[in-house]
Scaffold this motif. Structure first.
Motif, PDB file in Angstrom:
ATOM      1  N   GLY A  75     -11.759 -18.139 116.669  1.00  0.00           N
ATOM      2  CA  GLY A  75     -13.084 -18.576 116.236  1.00  0.00           C
ATOM      3  C   GLY A  75     -13.360 -18.299 114.771  1.00  0.00           C
ATOM      4  N   SER A  76     -12.508 -17.517 114.110  1.00  0.00           N
ATOM      5  CA  SER A  76     -12.658 -17.282 112.678  1.00  0.00           C
ATOM      6  C   SER A  76     -12.099 -18.497 111.955  1.00  0.00           C
ATOM      7  N   LEU A  77     -12.971 -19.296 111.360  1.00  0.00           N
ATOM      8  CA  LEU A  77     -12.574 -20.595 110.810  1.00  0.00           C
ATOM      9  C   LEU A  77     -12.305 -20.583 109.316  1.00  0.00           C
ATOM     10  N   SER A  78     -12.212 -19.399 108.702  1.00  0.00           N
ATOM     11  CA  SER A  78     -11.949 -19.330 107.266  1.00  0.00           C
ATOM     12  C   SER A  78     -11.467 -17.933 106.898  1.00  0.00           C
ATOM     13  N   CYS A  79     -11.003 -17.818 105.654  1.00  0.00           N
ATOM     14  CA  CYS A  79     -10.710 -16.522 105.045  1.00  0.00           C
ATOM     15  C   CYS A  79     -11.718 -16.339 103.910  1.00  0.00           C
ATOM     16  N   PHE A  80     -11.970 -15.091 103.519  1.00  0.00           N
ATOM     17  CA  PHE A  80     -12.996 -14.757 102.542  1.00  0.00           C
ATOM     18  C   PHE A  80     -12.398 -13.913 101.426  1.00  0.00           C
ATOM     19  N   VAL A  81     -12.788 -14.208 100.183  1.00  0.00           N
ATOM     20  CA  VAL A  81     -12.453 -13.355  99.040  1.00  0.00           C
ATOM     21  C   VAL A  81     -13.661 -13.343  98.113  1.00  0.00           C
ATOM     22  N   ALA A  82     -14.002 -12.166  97.600  1.00  0.00           N
ATOM     23  CA  ALA A  82     -15.112 -12.036  96.657  1.00  0.00           C
ATOM     24  C   ALA A  82     -14.713 -11.058  95.572  1.00  0.00           C
ATOM     25  N   SER A  83     -15.261 -11.274  94.381  1.00  0.00           N
ATOM     26  CA  SER A  83     -14.969 -10.410  93.255  1.00  0.00           C
ATOM     27  C   SER A  83     -16.270 -10.061  92.545  1.00  0.00           C
ATOM     28  N   SER A  84     -16.524  -8.764  92.393  1.00  0.00           N
ATOM     29  CA  SER A  84     -17.665  -8.296  91.621  1.00  0.00           C
ATOM     30  C   SER A  84     -17.117  -7.643  90.350  1.00  0.00           C
ATOM     31  N   SER A  85     -17.984  -7.045  89.570  1.00  0.00           N
ATOM     32  CA  SER A  85     -17.538  -6.462  88.301  1.00  0.00           C
ATOM     33  C   SER A  85     -16.546  -5.315  88.503  1.00  0.00           C
ATOM     34  N   ASP A  86     -16.608  -4.625  89.636  1.00  0.00           N
ATOM     35  CA  ASP A  86     -15.709  -3.489  89.816  1.00  0.00           C
ATOM     36  C   ASP A  86     -14.918  -3.492  91.120  1.00  0.00           C
ATOM     37  N   ALA A  87     -14.990  -4.566  91.905  1.00  0.00           N
ATOM     38  CA  ALA A  87     -14.290  -4.548  93.193  1.00  0.00           C
ATOM     39  C   ALA A  87     -13.902  -5.950  93.646  1.00  0.00           C
ATOM     40  N   VAL A  88     -12.915  -5.990  94.542  1.00  0.00           N
ATOM     41  CA  VAL A  88     -12.493  -7.224  95.206  1.00  0.00           C
ATOM     42  C   VAL A  88     -12.603  -6.988  96.707  1.00  0.00           C
ATOM     43  N   TYR A  89     -13.021  -8.011  97.432  1.00  0.00           N
ATOM     44  CA  TYR A  89     -13.191  -7.943  98.884  1.00  0.00           C
ATOM     45  C   TYR A  89     -12.365  -9.062  99.510  1.00  0.00           C
ATOM     46  N   ARG A  90     -11.606  -8.734 100.560  1.00  0.00           N
ATOM     47  CA  ARG A  90     -10.814  -9.723 101.286  1.00  0.00           C
ATOM     48  C   ARG A  90     -10.969  -9.453 102.775  1.00  0.00           C
ATOM     49  N   LYS A  91     -11.248 -10.518 103.540  1.00  0.00           N
ATOM     50  CA  LYS A  91     -11.385 -10.359 104.991  1.00  0.00           C
ATOM     51  C   LYS A  91     -11.344 -11.726 105.665  1.00  0.00           C
ATOM     52  N   CYS A  92     -11.347 -11.707 106.997  1.00  0.00           N
ATOM     53  CA  CYS A  92     -11.459 -12.949 107.754  1.00  0.00           C
ATOM     54  C   CYS A  92     -12.881 -13.476 107.605  1.00  0.00           C
ATOM     55  N   GLY A  93     -13.003 -14.792 107.577  1.00  0.00           N
ATOM     56  CA  GLY A  93     -14.319 -15.405 107.440  1.00  0.00           C
ATOM     57  C   GLY A  93     -15.046 -15.467 108.767  1.00  0.00           C
ATOM     58  N   THR A  94     -16.170 -16.135 108.746  1.00  0.00           N
ATOM     59  CA  THR A  94     -17.003 -16.248 109.937  1.00  0.00           C
ATOM     60  C   THR A  94     -16.590 -17.460 110.760  1.00  0.00           C
ATOM     61  N   GLY A  95     -17.291 -17.677 111.835  1.00  0.00           N
ATOM     62  CA  GLY A  95     -17.031 -18.815 112.697  1.00  0.00           C
ATOM     63  C   GLY A  95     -17.699 -20.088 112.227  1.00  0.00           C
ATOM     64  N   GLN A  96     -18.424 -20.025 111.111  1.00  0.00           N
ATOM     65  CA  GLN A  96     -19.102 -21.214 110.596  1.00  0.00           C
ATOM     66  C   GLN A  96     -18.091 -22.128 109.903  1.00  0.00           C
ATOM     67  N   PRO A  97     -18.021 -23.402 110.302  1.00  0.00           N
ATOM     68  CA  PRO A  97     -17.045 -24.306 109.689  1.00  0.00           C
ATOM     69  C   PRO A  97     -17.405 -24.638 108.244  1.00  0.00           C
ATOM     70  N   LEU A  98     -16.375 -24.888 107.436  1.00  0.00           N
ATOM     71  CA  LEU A  98     -16.567 -25.286 106.041  1.00  0.00           C
ATOM     72  C   LEU A  98     -16.587 -26.796 105.949  1.00  0.00           C
TER      73      LEU A  98
END
Length: 138
Positions: free
Chosen positions: A66-89
């Motif tokens: 049910g996880s329909l995506s992967c997630f990556v985010a970058s802020s000024s001091d950190a990076v985040y990586r995880k499985c995305g939500t069940g919401q379709p893109l």
């Protein structure tokens, strides 16, 4: 003047190569017509998927069904990586600015195994650098 022209030609070649590379990555990620029930994503173990440092990829994980995506985010001091939500893109990837851990961050959701590696950000960075450099030459 000849050096300036040679530099401009080099920038054009680099820009075209990065655009072609980006298009190939996007095509490869969306080549499968049937979407899977879940993806493999890069996942970091901190709160909200926070990585140990900005260069960390985390580890390869099989996301929950049910996880329909992967997630990556970058802020000024950190990076985040995880499985995305069940919401379709609506497309192969979507990006927006979000607040994460009380900081502004650029966040992207993508469809495809291990698509949250950050390689698309690199291609976009090269294309942006090319455009900025070309503006300064004229």
């Amino acid at each position: 003047m000849a050096v300036k022209r040679l530099f401009l030609i080099l920038l054009v070649v680099i820009g075209l190569c990065s655009i072609v590379s980006l298009a190939e990555e996007t095509t490869a990620a969306t080549a499968s017509k049937k979407e899977p029930d879940f993806y493999k994503c890069w996942v970091c173990g901190g709160t909200n998927g926070k990585c140990d440092d900005k260069e960390s990829m985390g580890s390869e994980k099989q996301c929950q069904p049910g996880s329909l995506s992967c997630f990556v985010a970058s802020s000024s001091d950190a990076v985040y990586r995880k499985c995305g939500t069940g919401q379709p893109l609506g497309s192969s990837s979507e990006c927006t600015k979000i607040a994460i851990n009380n900081q502004d961050a650029n966040a992207c959701w993508c469809k495809g195994d291990l698509c949250n590696s950050g390689s698309k950000i690199t291609g976009s960075f090269v294309a942006a650098a090319f455009l900025i450099a070309a503006q300064y030459l004229y």
